[in-house]
Design a protein around this motif. Structure first.
Motif, PDB file in Angstrom:
ATOM      1  N   PHE A  89      47.936  39.344  48.764  1.00  0.00           N
ATOM      2  CA  PHE A  89      47.081  40.324  48.083  1.00  0.00           C
ATOM      3  C   PHE A  89      46.075  39.710  47.132  1.00  0.00           C
ATOM      4  O   PHE A  89      45.099  40.351  46.758  1.00  0.00           O
ATOM      5  N   ILE A  90      46.272  38.450  46.756  1.00  0.00           N
ATOM      6  CA  ILE A  90      45.242  37.798  45.936  1.00  0.00           C
ATOM      7  C   ILE A  90      43.952  37.663  46.751  1.00  0.00           C
ATOM      8  O   ILE A  90      42.863  37.582  46.195  1.00  0.00           O
ATOM      9  N   ILE A 127      47.318  26.390  28.036  1.00  0.00           N
ATOM     10  CA  ILE A 127      46.880  26.934  29.330  1.00  0.00           C
ATOM     11  C   ILE A 127      45.348  26.929  29.434  1.00  0.00           C
ATOM     12  O   ILE A 127      44.786  26.603  30.468  1.00  0.00           O
ATOM     13  N   ILE A 173      40.481  42.937  38.469  1.00  0.00           N
ATOM     14  CA  ILE A 173      41.605  43.514  39.225  1.00  0.00           C
ATOM     15  C   ILE A 173      42.610  42.463  39.693  1.00  0.00           C
ATOM     16  O   ILE A 173      43.751  42.789  39.963  1.00  0.00           O
ATOM     17  N   HIS A 174      42.186  41.212  39.810  1.00  0.00           N
ATOM     18  CA  HIS A 174      43.113  40.187  40.293  1.00  0.00           C
ATOM     19  C   HIS A 174      43.745  39.374  39.163  1.00  0.00           C
ATOM     20  O   HIS A 174      44.400  38.367  39.432  1.00  0.00           O
ATOM     21  N   VAL A 175      43.542  39.796  37.924  1.00  0.00           N
ATOM     22  CA  VAL A 175      44.043  38.972  36.816  1.00  0.00           C
ATOM     23  C   VAL A 175      45.517  38.633  37.056  1.00  0.00           C
ATOM     24  O   VAL A 175      46.286  39.433  37.588  1.00  0.00           O
ATOM     25  N   LEU A 227      61.523  29.846  39.780  1.00  0.00           N
ATOM     26  CA  LEU A 227      61.257  30.597  41.010  1.00  0.00           C
ATOM     27  C   LEU A 227      62.547  30.920  41.750  1.00  0.00           C
ATOM     28  O   LEU A 227      62.710  32.012  42.290  1.00  0.00           O
ATOM     29  N   GLY A 247      51.526  36.764  36.577  1.00  0.00           N
ATOM     30  CA  GLY A 247      52.648  35.981  36.069  1.00  0.00           C
ATOM     31  C   GLY A 247      52.396  35.363  34.702  1.00  0.00           C
ATOM     32  O   GLY A 247      53.171  34.508  34.249  1.00  0.00           O
ATOM     33  N   ALA A 265      41.730  31.217  32.082  1.00  0.00           N
ATOM     34  CA  ALA A 265      42.618  30.505  33.006  1.00  0.00           C
ATOM     35  C   ALA A 265      43.370  31.450  33.938  1.00  0.00           C
ATOM     36  O   ALA A 265      43.764  31.058  35.040  1.00  0.00           O
ATOM     37  N   TYR A 266      43.600  32.702  33.497  1.00  0.00           N
ATOM     38  CA  TYR A 266      44.296  33.669  34.355  1.00  0.00           C
ATOM     39  C   TYR A 266      43.328  34.538  35.147  1.00  0.00           C
ATOM     40  O   TYR A 266      43.746  35.504  35.782  1.00  0.00           O
ATOM     41  N   GLY A 267      42.035  34.244  35.094  1.00  0.00           N
ATOM     42  CA  GLY A 267      41.053  35.107  35.714  1.00  0.00           C
ATOM     43  C   GLY A 267      40.881  36.372  34.896  1.00  0.00           C
ATOM     44  O   GLY A 267      41.335  36.459  33.743  1.00  0.00           O
ATOM     45  N   ARG A 285      34.719  33.764  45.403  1.00  0.00           N
ATOM     46  CA  ARG A 285      34.398  35.079  45.924  1.00  0.00           C
ATOM     47  C   ARG A 285      33.322  34.882  47.000  1.00  0.00           C
ATOM     48  O   ARG A 285      32.644  33.853  47.019  1.00  0.00           O
ATOM     49  N   ARG A 311      49.957  44.864  45.021  1.00  0.00           N
ATOM     50  CA  ARG A 311      50.137  44.394  43.645  1.00  0.00           C
ATOM     51  C   ARG A 311      51.152  45.299  42.927  1.00  0.00           C
ATOM     52  O   ARG A 311      52.037  44.826  42.228  1.00  0.00           O
ATOM     53  N   PHE A 343      57.446  41.761  36.849  1.00  0.00           N
ATOM     54  CA  PHE A 343      56.827  41.118  35.693  1.00  0.00           C
ATOM     55  C   PHE A 343      56.857  42.006  34.443  1.00  0.00           C
ATOM     56  O   PHE A 343      56.255  41.682  33.432  1.00  0.00           O
ATOM     57  N   SER A 350      50.845  22.971  33.632  1.00  0.00           N
ATOM     58  CA  SER A 350      50.689  23.318  32.208  1.00  0.00           C
ATOM     59  C   SER A 350      51.771  22.626  31.381  1.00  0.00           C
ATOM     60  O   SER A 350      51.527  22.226  30.234  1.00  0.00           O
ATOM     61  N   HIS A 364      44.635  45.942  48.136  1.00  0.00           N
ATOM     62  CA  HIS A 364      45.119  45.039  47.104  1.00  0.00           C
ATOM     63  C   HIS A 364      46.060  45.739  46.111  1.00  0.00           C
ATOM     64  O   HIS A 364      47.156  45.260  45.823  1.00  0.00           O
TER      65      HIS A 364
END
Ligand code: HEM
Length: 402
Positions: A85-86, A280, A347-349, A148, A352, A342-344, A291, A97, A104, A247, A93
């Protein structure tokens, strides 16, 4: 060097960590920059903080969809594809998500914290004292992979499989001696087999808090194809592995490179809370996301055409002096440490981020409770990639107490 000759897809720039002055020049002189002959084809570089956010806020024009090339500068290789979905656009999406979002949620993370602290304690207590060892291998890799294993609820003994699958998922021909497409496919199908068995077991049980159970019981994901299932697992495994691993390594390196900050931390461990997002930002473990333009658009005074590759260089946005004060300094007590890319964003932020920060916080709490200093005793070996910004090794030593 003429601006037109700058090619930020060149992996040596990341292997040798020499990319920063080129990005500064692009931010100052050509913030929306076209490179006609990149390693993976022509691409636009977006290098300023505000411009990156503007592109991410417009998914209708700037697509993440794998059909148009996906999320990395290198097009998704043809043939064996694992949809995730990323690399999807609305509306598909949001559905996927939403299915993993409960994993999370804060309540679930609190449950993970106890088990994570046990893992970290075990890893740290096994480290040698007074000897040189590789921090990446013995700490960063282990913490990330064990976390994980907990999230997926797989046996501790299978964690090396997880590590191998994750490495294979990100192995690209950028890395000399990388696997052939056939080798990669065979290993990933093995991974699918393993997780399909787990799916069958978990669907037969009442819903639980692990990721496989969530995917198996959620109506939105229950009917997904095997390849989509594999893709989403890979997203969670890769998303949560390299990023935190690098990190964890970066943090120790930055503290050693900035001894005054390390001293400050020792005197006030309460600063871990602001240090973690700063690590981070400073590391930016994913150097970019890509994109693809779905239509012609004028952006930053440049004409971007339908089908063009547009690279969002987080590694540059996070050093943009227009948005961040003293961006090239590693400062563990920043007033706004979370103001980074760093996390964007949009909508896709990253989903985690809280989990990643929890891992780093627990790790540093446990480190400071044990040792006043861990010394970096040699140069880090870096990863030759313009996507994953990380380390292959970092030699360190924990001094023996007198
Ligand atoms: C320091 C650690 C991490 C960093 C820097 C990071 C960075 C990112 C970035 C840059 C994106 C894409 C954002 C965009 O396109 O706007 C992303 C998405 C994502 N991350 Fe992370 N990540 C980290 C840790 C994690 C962890 C621990 C997990 C889970 C185990 C995770 C799961 C995801 C997922 C599922 C997405 C896709 C979100 C979507 O497409 O809606 N990440 N992350």
């Amino acid at each position: 060097m003429p601006l037109a000759a700058i090619d930020m897809s060149e992996t040596d720039l990341y292997l040798n960590d020499t990319q920063a002055p080129y990005f500064k020049r692009l931010r100052d002189e050509a913030p929306v920059h076209y490179c006609p002959n990149g390693r993976f084809g022509a691409f636009w570089s977006i290098t300023r903080y505000a411009d990156i956010r503007a592109v991410e806020a417009n998914p209708a024009v700037f697509s993440s969809d794998a059909l148009f090339g996906g999320i990395t500068i290198r097009d998704q290789p043809p043939g064996f594809t694992t949809p995730m979905f990323i690399a999807m656009d609305p509306p598909g999406h949001a559905v996927q998500r939403g299915a993993v979002a409960p994993m999370f949620a804060r309540k679930n993370l609190d449950l993970l914290e106890v088990r994570l602290r046990e893992c970290v304690t075990r890893i740290l207590d096994a480290l040698p004292i007074g000897e040189t060892f590789d921090w990446v291998d013995q700490v960063s890799r282990e913490v990330a992979i064990q976390m994980l294993a907990i999230m997926l609820d797989i046996p501790f003994a299978d964690r090396s499989k997880l590590s191998a699958w994750s490495d294979m998922a990100v192995a690209v021909d950028e890395q000399a001696g990388g696997p052939s497409p056939a080798e990669r496919q065979a290993v990933l199908l093995q991974c699918l087999g393993y997780f399909t068995d787990l799916w069958k077991t978990r669907i037969a049980l009442p819903p639980r808090h692990d990721l496989i159970s969530m995917l198996a019981h959620n109506p939105a994901t229950q009917g997904m194809s095997p390849m989509t299932y594999l893709g989403n697992l890979m997203l969670l495994i890769v998303g949560g592995n390299d990023t935190t691993r690098n990190s964890i390594t970066g943090g120790l390196l930055f503290l050693n490179d900035n001894p005054a900050q390390y001293r400050k931390l020792r005197h006030d461990p309460g600063l871990i809370g602001t240090m973690v997002p700063e690590i981070i930002r400073y590391q930016t473990p994913l150097a970019h996301m890509r994109r693809t333009a779905r239509s012609d658009i004028m952006f930053g005074g440049e004409q971007i055409r339908k089908g063009d590759r547009v690279i969002l260089w987080y590694v540059s946005g996070n050093r943009d002096e227009r948005a961040i004060e003293q961006p090239d300094s590693f400062l563990i007590d920043r007033v706004k440490p979370n103001q980074h890319l760093a996390y964007g964003s949009g909508i896709h932020v990253c989903m985690g981020s809280r989990l990643a920060e929890m891992q780093l916080r627990i790790l540093w709490e446990e480190i400071l409770a044990r040792w006043p200093l861990i010394e970096v005793v040699g140069a880090p070996a870096r990863v030759p990639s313009s996507f994953i910004r990380g380390y292959q090794s970092l030699p360190v030593r924990i001094p023996a107490r007198s």
